[in-house]
Design a protein around this motif. Structure first.
Motif, PDB file in Angstrom:
ATOM      1  N   LYS A  88       5.148   5.483  13.280  1.00 31.34           N
ATOM      2  CA  LYS A  88       6.189   6.089  12.447  1.00 31.34           C
ATOM      3  C   LYS A  88       6.319   5.313  11.128  1.00 31.34           C
ATOM      4  O   LYS A  88       6.456   5.904  10.051  1.00 31.34           O
ATOM      5  CB  LYS A  88       7.518   6.093  13.205  1.00 31.34           C
ATOM      6  N   HIS A  89       6.257   3.995  11.226  1.00 30.00           N
ATOM      7  CA  HIS A  89       6.360   3.143  10.035  1.00 30.00           C
ATOM      8  C   HIS A  89       5.191   3.407   9.083  1.00 30.00           C
ATOM      9  O   HIS A  89       5.383   3.524   7.869  1.00 30.00           O
ATOM     10  CB  HIS A  89       6.392   1.671  10.473  1.00 30.00           C
ATOM     11  N   MET A  90       3.991   3.521   9.640  1.00 30.77           N
ATOM     12  CA  MET A  90       2.817   3.784   8.803  1.00 30.77           C
ATOM     13  C   MET A  90       2.939   5.141   8.115  1.00 30.77           C
ATOM     14  O   MET A  90       2.607   5.276   6.938  1.00 30.77           O
ATOM     15  CB  MET A  90       1.532   3.721   9.634  1.00 30.77           C
ATOM     16  N   LYS A  91       3.434   6.123   8.834  1.00 33.74           N
ATOM     17  CA  LYS A  91       3.621   7.450   8.232  1.00 33.74           C
ATOM     18  C   LYS A  91       4.606   7.358   7.067  1.00 33.74           C
ATOM     19  O   LYS A  91       4.391   7.948   6.008  1.00 33.74           O
ATOM     20  CB  LYS A  91       4.119   8.441   9.285  1.00 33.74           C
ATOM     21  N   LYS A  92       5.662   6.570   7.268  1.00 32.59           N
ATOM     22  CA  LYS A  92       6.664   6.393   6.212  1.00 32.59           C
ATOM     23  C   LYS A  92       6.033   5.737   4.981  1.00 32.59           C
ATOM     24  O   LYS A  92       6.247   6.182   3.849  1.00 32.59           O
ATOM     25  CB  LYS A  92       7.823   5.546   6.740  1.00 32.59           C
ATOM     26  N   LEU A  93       5.255   4.671   5.193  1.00 30.54           N
ATOM     27  CA  LEU A  93       4.625   3.984   4.063  1.00 30.54           C
ATOM     28  C   LEU A  93       3.647   4.898   3.332  1.00 30.54           C
ATOM     29  O   LEU A  93       3.565   4.875   2.104  1.00 30.54           O
ATOM     30  CB  LEU A  93       3.900   2.718   4.532  1.00 30.54           C
ATOM     31  N   LYS A  94       2.916   5.697   4.094  1.00 35.67           N
ATOM     32  CA  LYS A  94       1.902   6.570   3.498  1.00 35.67           C
ATOM     33  C   LYS A  94       2.506   7.746   2.741  1.00 35.67           C
ATOM     34  O   LYS A  94       1.840   8.348   1.903  1.00 35.67           O
ATOM     35  CB  LYS A  94       0.945   7.080   4.577  1.00 35.67           C
ATOM     36  N   THR A  95       3.750   8.080   3.032  1.00 42.36           N
ATOM     37  CA  THR A  95       4.376   9.235   2.384  1.00 42.36           C
ATOM     38  C   THR A  95       5.543   8.828   1.480  1.00 42.36           C
ATOM     39  O   THR A  95       6.351   9.671   1.100  1.00 42.36           O
ATOM     40  CB  THR A  95       4.864  10.245   3.442  1.00 42.36           C
ATOM     41  N   MET A  96       5.610   7.553   1.133  1.00 45.21           N
ATOM     42  CA  MET A  96       6.679   7.077   0.254  1.00 45.21           C
ATOM     43  C   MET A  96       6.579   7.812  -1.091  1.00 45.21           C
ATOM     44  O   MET A  96       5.503   7.870  -1.687  1.00 45.21           O
ATOM     45  CB  MET A  96       6.534   5.569   0.057  1.00 45.21           C
ATOM     46  N   PRO A  97       7.689   8.380  -1.558  1.00 40.24           N
ATOM     47  CA  PRO A  97       7.647   9.144  -2.812  1.00 40.24           C
ATOM     48  C   PRO A  97       7.148   8.301  -3.991  1.00 40.24           C
ATOM     49  O   PRO A  97       7.451   7.112  -4.091  1.00 40.24           O
ATOM     50  CB  PRO A  97       9.109   9.553  -3.034  1.00 40.24           C
ATOM     51  N   ASP A  98       6.394   8.938  -4.856  1.00 44.26           N
ATOM     52  CA  ASP A  98       5.906   8.340  -6.104  1.00 44.26           C
ATOM     53  C   ASP A  98       5.003   7.127  -5.899  1.00 44.26           C
ATOM     54  O   ASP A  98       4.904   6.265  -6.773  1.00 44.26           O
ATOM     55  CB  ASP A  98       7.075   7.966  -7.032  1.00 44.26           C
ATOM     56  N   THR A  99       4.375   7.032  -4.731  1.00 47.08           N
ATOM     57  CA  THR A  99       3.430   5.946  -4.488  1.00 47.08           C
ATOM     58  C   THR A  99       2.124   6.509  -3.947  1.00 47.08           C
ATOM     59  O   THR A  99       2.102   7.561  -3.310  1.00 47.08           O
ATOM     60  CB  THR A  99       3.964   4.915  -3.465  1.00 47.08           C
ATOM     61  N   GLU A 100       1.051   5.789  -4.219  1.00 44.04           N
ATOM     62  CA  GLU A 100      -0.254   6.097  -3.639  1.00 44.04           C
ATOM     63  C   GLU A 100      -0.579   4.964  -2.675  1.00 44.04           C
ATOM     64  O   GLU A 100      -0.811   3.826  -3.098  1.00 44.04           O
ATOM     65  CB  GLU A 100      -1.319   6.179  -4.736  1.00 44.04           C
ATOM     66  N   PHE A 101      -0.549   5.259  -1.393  1.00 42.47           N
ATOM     67  CA  PHE A 101      -0.825   4.256  -0.366  1.00 42.47           C
ATOM     68  C   PHE A 101      -2.252   3.746  -0.523  1.00 42.47           C
ATOM     69  O   PHE A 101      -3.187   4.521  -0.650  1.00 42.47           O
ATOM     70  CB  PHE A 101      -0.641   4.887   1.023  1.00 42.47           C
ATOM     71  N   ILE A 102      -2.412   2.422  -0.503  1.00 46.40           N
ATOM     72  CA  ILE A 102      -3.745   1.818  -0.566  1.00 46.40           C
ATOM     73  C   ILE A 102      -4.107   1.226   0.791  1.00 46.40           C
ATOM     74  O   ILE A 102      -5.135   1.562   1.361  1.00 46.40           O
ATOM     75  CB  ILE A 102      -3.831   0.725  -1.661  1.00 46.40           C
ATOM     76  N   SER A 103      -3.243   0.347   1.308  1.00 43.93           N
ATOM     77  CA  SER A 103      -3.563  -0.271   2.595  1.00 43.93           C
ATOM     78  C   SER A 103      -2.330  -0.944   3.188  1.00 43.93           C
ATOM     79  O   SER A 103      -1.321  -1.142   2.511  1.00 43.93           O
ATOM     80  CB  SER A 103      -4.676  -1.314   2.429  1.00 43.93           C
ATOM     81  N   PHE A 104      -2.470  -1.287   4.464  1.00 47.66           N
ATOM     82  CA  PHE A 104      -1.461  -2.090   5.150  1.00 47.66           C
ATOM     83  C   PHE A 104      -2.206  -3.095   6.012  1.00 47.66           C
ATOM     84  O   PHE A 104      -3.026  -2.714   6.846  1.00 47.66           O
ATOM     85  CB  PHE A 104      -0.544  -1.221   6.020  1.00 47.66           C
ATOM     86  N   ASP A 105      -1.952  -4.377   5.792  1.00 49.00           N
ATOM     87  CA  ASP A 105      -2.585  -5.447   6.560  1.00 49.00           C
ATOM     88  C   ASP A 105      -1.626  -5.856   7.673  1.00 49.00           C
ATOM     89  O   ASP A 105      -0.558  -6.408   7.407  1.00 49.00           O
ATOM     90  CB  ASP A 105      -2.889  -6.634   5.645  1.00 49.00           C
TER      91      ASP A 105
END
Length: 147
Positions: free
Chosen positions: A118-135
């Motif tokens: 759920k957290h990853m989905k939130k980060l990937k769909t954050m408004p006005d951002t382009e998700f690059i990665s999560f370590d």
């Protein structure tokens, strides 16, 4: 404290004209995150005093890096038009952006855990951002913004 590249001493040696076109500005708050401006920035216009003397005040008042949040121009009324000042594309990295287990208060690092997903989905769909990665090890969330 913020670490800035080019350094403040390097900026002090720049002309006013050079300060209006600073390339590769990177602002880091150690242990918290950083912002790397992908286009030249105008530090004179971004300065709270609109001159070279106020440049040092940018870091912590115009660019604010806090746990899990990076803000450039707090308050929309201070934000210049796109492409001016610091309102340019940037790459942001924020550390320790894990979702936390409510019981143990420890980061959830199991990629199969429903809260992690759920957290990853939130980060990937954050408004006005382009998700690059999560370590997952550092909790480093990397993303780009257009302005």
């Amino acid at each position: 404290d913020y670490i800035v590249s080019p350094s403040l001493s390097e900026m002090n040696r720049m002309t006013n004209e050079e300060l209006k076109h600073v390339k590769n500005l990177i602002v880091t708050c150690p242990g918290i995150g950083s912002v790397h401006f992908l286009e030249p920035v105008d530090l004179i216009s971004a300065s709270p005093t609109h001159d070279r003397n106020g440049i040092v005040k940018i870091f912590g008042s115009v660019i604010i890096i806090e746990p899990k949040v990076c803000t450039v121009y707090p308050g929309e009324e201070n934000k210049p038009p796109i492409g001016q000042g610091l309102n340019v594309p940037a790459h942001i990295e924020l550390l320790k952006c894990w979702t936390m287990d409510k019981t143990t208060q420890k980061p959830i690092i199991d990629v199969e855990h429903p809260r992690f997903k759920k957290h990853m989905k939130k980060l990937k769909t954050m408004p006005d951002t382009e998700f690059i990665s999560f370590d997952i090890e550092t909790g480093c969330w990397s993303f780009n913004v257009e302005h």
